[in-house]
Design a protein around this motif. Structure first.
Motif, PDB file in Angstrom:
ATOM      1  N   SER A  18      -0.916  -1.630  -4.339  1.00  0.00           N
ATOM      2  CA  SER A  18      -2.247  -1.823  -4.926  1.00  0.00           C
ATOM      3  C   SER A  18      -3.938  -0.779  -4.164  1.00  0.00           C
ATOM      4  CB  SER A  18      -3.220  -3.348  -4.144  1.00  0.00           C
ATOM      5  OG  SER A  18      -2.125  -4.330  -4.605  1.00  0.00           O
ATOM      6  N   GLY A  19      -4.057  -0.539  -3.181  1.00  0.00           N
ATOM      7  CA  GLY A  19      -4.314   0.973  -3.319  1.00  0.00           C
ATOM      8  C   GLY A  19      -4.241   2.152  -3.598  1.00  0.00           C
ATOM      9  N   LEU A  20      -2.668   2.210  -3.830  1.00  0.00           N
ATOM     10  CA  LEU A  20      -1.831   3.522  -3.936  1.00  0.00           C
ATOM     11  C   LEU A  20      -2.258   3.130  -5.946  1.00  0.00           C
ATOM     12  CD1 LEU A  20       1.588   4.373  -2.815  1.00  0.00           C
ATOM     13  CD2 LEU A  20      -0.593   5.573  -2.954  1.00  0.00           C
ATOM     14  N   VAL A  21      -2.174   2.208  -6.644  1.00  0.00           N
ATOM     15  CA  VAL A  21      -2.721   2.259  -7.653  1.00  0.00           C
ATOM     16  C   VAL A  21      -3.743   2.177  -7.693  1.00  0.00           C
ATOM     17  CG1 VAL A  21      -2.463   0.600  -9.781  1.00  0.00           C
ATOM     18  CG2 VAL A  21      -0.529   0.558  -8.023  1.00  0.00           C
ATOM     19  N   GLN A  22      -4.935   1.850  -7.097  1.00  0.00           N
ATOM     20  CA  GLN A  22      -6.212   1.856  -7.441  1.00  0.00           C
ATOM     21  C   GLN A  22      -7.040   3.762  -6.849  1.00  0.00           C
ATOM     22  OE1 GLN A  22      -8.538  -0.211  -4.370  1.00  0.00           O
ATOM     23  NE2 GLN A  22     -10.914   0.205  -5.631  1.00  0.00           N
ATOM     24  N   LEU A  23      -6.039   4.200  -6.142  1.00  0.00           N
ATOM     25  CA  LEU A  23      -6.369   5.401  -6.075  1.00  0.00           C
ATOM     26  C   LEU A  23      -5.531   6.673  -7.154  1.00  0.00           C
ATOM     27  CD1 LEU A  23      -5.118   6.340  -2.332  1.00  0.00           C
ATOM     28  CD2 LEU A  23      -7.421   6.353  -3.213  1.00  0.00           C
ATOM     29  N   ILE A  24      -4.587   6.632  -7.617  1.00  0.00           N
ATOM     30  CA  ILE A  24      -4.246   6.619  -8.657  1.00  0.00           C
ATOM     31  C   ILE A  24      -4.708   6.859  -9.977  1.00  0.00           C
ATOM     32  CG2 ILE A  24      -1.886   7.402  -9.841  1.00  0.00           C
ATOM     33  CD1 ILE A  24      -1.015   8.000  -6.653  1.00  0.00           C
ATOM     34  N   ALA A  25      -4.860   5.634  -9.820  1.00  0.00           N
ATOM     35  CA  ALA A  25      -5.112   4.815 -11.716  1.00  0.00           C
ATOM     36  C   ALA A  25      -6.620   6.329 -12.624  1.00  0.00           C
ATOM     37  CB  ALA A  25      -5.955   3.124 -11.566  1.00  0.00           C
ATOM     38  N   PRO A  26      -6.067   5.749 -13.577  1.00  0.00           N
ATOM     39  CA  PRO A  26      -6.898   6.739 -14.228  1.00  0.00           C
ATOM     40  C   PRO A  26      -8.927   6.483 -14.597  1.00  0.00           C
ATOM     41  CG  PRO A  26      -5.219   7.076 -15.379  1.00  0.00           C
ATOM     42  CD  PRO A  26      -4.731   6.247 -14.435  1.00  0.00           C
ATOM     43  N   ARG A  27      -8.484   4.543 -14.921  1.00  0.00           N
ATOM     44  CA  ARG A  27      -9.613   3.487 -15.020  1.00  0.00           C
ATOM     45  C   ARG A  27     -10.151   3.648 -13.618  1.00  0.00           C
ATOM     46  NH1 ARG A  27      -7.782   0.395 -19.145  1.00  0.00           N
ATOM     47  NH2 ARG A  27      -7.908   2.602 -20.844  1.00  0.00           N
ATOM     48  N   ASN A  55       5.114   9.227  -5.676  1.00  0.00           N
ATOM     49  CA  ASN A  55       4.712   8.488  -4.096  1.00  0.00           C
ATOM     50  C   ASN A  55       5.445   7.094  -3.503  1.00  0.00           C
ATOM     51  OD1 ASN A  55       2.558  10.398  -2.979  1.00  0.00           O
ATOM     52  ND2 ASN A  55       1.245   9.552  -4.958  1.00  0.00           N
ATOM     53  N   LEU A  56       5.306   6.449  -4.316  1.00  0.00           N
ATOM     54  CA  LEU A  56       6.102   4.926  -3.535  1.00  0.00           C
ATOM     55  C   LEU A  56       7.690   5.667  -3.114  1.00  0.00           C
ATOM     56  CD1 LEU A  56       5.593   2.073  -6.282  1.00  0.00           C
ATOM     57  CD2 LEU A  56       4.516   2.700  -3.916  1.00  0.00           C
ATOM     58  N   GLU A  57       8.512   6.184  -3.778  1.00  0.00           N
ATOM     59  CA  GLU A  57       9.919   6.727  -3.438  1.00  0.00           C
ATOM     60  C   GLU A  57       9.747   7.423  -2.570  1.00  0.00           C
ATOM     61  OE1 GLU A  57      11.139   9.329  -6.601  1.00  0.00           O
ATOM     62  OE2 GLU A  57      11.697   8.017  -8.209  1.00  0.00           O
ATOM     63  N   ASP A  98       1.853   5.754   9.804  1.00  0.00           N
ATOM     64  CA  ASP A  98       1.512   7.640   9.625  1.00  0.00           C
ATOM     65  C   ASP A  98       1.988   8.329   8.788  1.00  0.00           C
ATOM     66  OD1 ASP A  98       3.790   7.876  10.925  1.00  0.00           O
ATOM     67  OD2 ASP A  98       3.965   9.763  11.601  1.00  0.00           O
ATOM     68  N   ALA A  99       2.705   7.953   7.757  1.00  0.00           N
ATOM     69  CA  ALA A  99       3.561   7.813   6.079  1.00  0.00           C
ATOM     70  C   ALA A  99       2.207   7.421   5.712  1.00  0.00           C
ATOM     71  CB  ALA A  99       5.061   7.691   6.241  1.00  0.00           C
ATOM     72  N   VAL A 100       2.217   6.681   5.879  1.00  0.00           N
ATOM     73  CA  VAL A 100       1.062   5.735   4.844  1.00  0.00           C
ATOM     74  C   VAL A 100      -0.065   5.998   4.429  1.00  0.00           C
ATOM     75  CG1 VAL A 100      -0.437   3.999   4.023  1.00  0.00           C
ATOM     76  CG2 VAL A 100       2.280   3.485   4.813  1.00  0.00           C
ATOM     77  N   THR A 101      -0.340   6.777   6.258  1.00  0.00           N
ATOM     78  CA  THR A 101      -1.860   7.223   6.446  1.00  0.00           C
ATOM     79  C   THR A 101      -1.569   8.995   5.461  1.00  0.00           C
ATOM     80  OG1 THR A 101      -2.326   6.715   8.504  1.00  0.00           O
ATOM     81  CG2 THR A 101      -3.258   7.855   8.114  1.00  0.00           C
ATOM     82  N   SER A 102      -1.111   9.701   5.709  1.00  0.00           N
ATOM     83  CA  SER A 102      -0.414  10.993   4.828  1.00  0.00           C
ATOM     84  C   SER A 102      -0.749  10.593   3.747  1.00  0.00           C
ATOM     85  CB  SER A 102       0.335  11.223   5.608  1.00  0.00           C
ATOM     86  OG  SER A 102       0.657  12.623   4.875  1.00  0.00           O
ATOM     87  N   VAL A 103      -0.064   9.496   2.856  1.00  0.00           N
ATOM     88  CA  VAL A 103      -0.269  10.216   1.679  1.00  0.00           C
ATOM     89  C   VAL A 103      -1.780   9.474   1.397  1.00  0.00           C
ATOM     90  CG1 VAL A 103       0.453   8.378  -0.504  1.00  0.00           C
ATOM     91  CG2 VAL A 103       1.936   9.146   1.129  1.00  0.00           C
ATOM     92  N   PHE A 104      -1.982   8.585   1.993  1.00  0.00           N
ATOM     93  CA  PHE A 104      -3.955   8.205   1.288  1.00  0.00           C
ATOM     94  C   PHE A 104      -4.231   9.575   1.352  1.00  0.00           C
ATOM     95  CE2 PHE A 104      -1.837   4.272   0.529  1.00  0.00           C
ATOM     96  CZ  PHE A 104      -3.128   3.164   0.405  1.00  0.00           C
ATOM     97  N   ALA A 105      -4.092  10.384   2.477  1.00  0.00           N
ATOM     98  CA  ALA A 105      -5.236  11.272   2.819  1.00  0.00           C
ATOM     99  C   ALA A 105      -4.795  12.431   1.805  1.00  0.00           C
ATOM    100  CB  ALA A 105      -4.187  11.829   4.435  1.00  0.00           C
ATOM    101  N   ARG A 106      -4.129  12.547   1.177  1.00  0.00           N
ATOM    102  CA  ARG A 106      -4.104  13.250   0.055  1.00  0.00           C
ATOM    103  C   ARG A 106      -4.860  13.360  -1.040  1.00  0.00           C
ATOM    104  NH1 ARG A 106       2.488  12.409  -1.499  1.00  0.00           N
ATOM    105  NH2 ARG A 106       3.324  13.463   0.463  1.00  0.00           N
ATOM    106  N   TYR A 107      -5.409  12.002  -1.373  1.00  0.00           N
ATOM    107  CA  TYR A 107      -6.503  11.631  -2.258  1.00  0.00           C
ATOM    108  C   TYR A 107      -7.514  11.537  -1.769  1.00  0.00           C
ATOM    109  CZ  TYR A 107      -2.134  10.384  -5.195  1.00  0.00           C
ATOM    110  OH  TYR A 107      -0.906  10.557  -5.631  1.00  0.00           O
TER     111      TYR A 107
END
Length: 114
Positions: A18-27, A55-57, A98-107
């Motif tokens: 859900s967090g990734l969807v929120q970060l990536i979603a255009p809307r 990102n999920l892969e 730390d992997a989750v934190t790293s992906v979110f840090a990209r955004y």
């Protein structure tokens, strides 16, 4: 490898997806709900769907989906269910924090909201 109980998998996967969807979603919406449609409600298009998939892969060590599987992912809940099923069946794994934190840090974010 020890199987993780399904409820625990859902509890671990849901906020990250859900967090990734929120970060990536255009809307940009203040809150992501499981029943929201990726394309209709959140403005996803092919490039953004590919970004979410990548990102999920990476996070869950998921196999790439074939086009037929990807076309069935209409709602946030469908994505959560797919990742949970893959983890539960041993075809993917829960990421380290730390992997989750790293992906979110990209955004520009620390991680999913608890």
């Amino acid at each position: 490898m020890t199987q993780t109980p399904a409820a625990g998998v859902t509890e671990a996967v849901s906020p990250v997806v859900s967090g990734l969807v929120q970060l990536i979603a255009p809307r940009k919406l203040p809150r992501i709900e499981a029943e929201q449609r990726l394309v209709g409600d959140l403005g996803f298009h092919s490039l953004v769907l590919a970004e979410l998939g990548y990102n999920l892969e990476e996070l869950y060590d998921l196999r790439p989906l074939n086009p037929e599987e990807a076309m069935k992912l209409e709602r946030v809940s469908d994505v959560i269910a797919l990742v949970c099923a893959e983890v539960t069946e041993g075809r993917a794994q829960l990421p380290e924090e730390d992997a989750v934190t790293s992906v979110f840090a990209r955004y520009g974010y620390e991680g999913p909201a608890a």
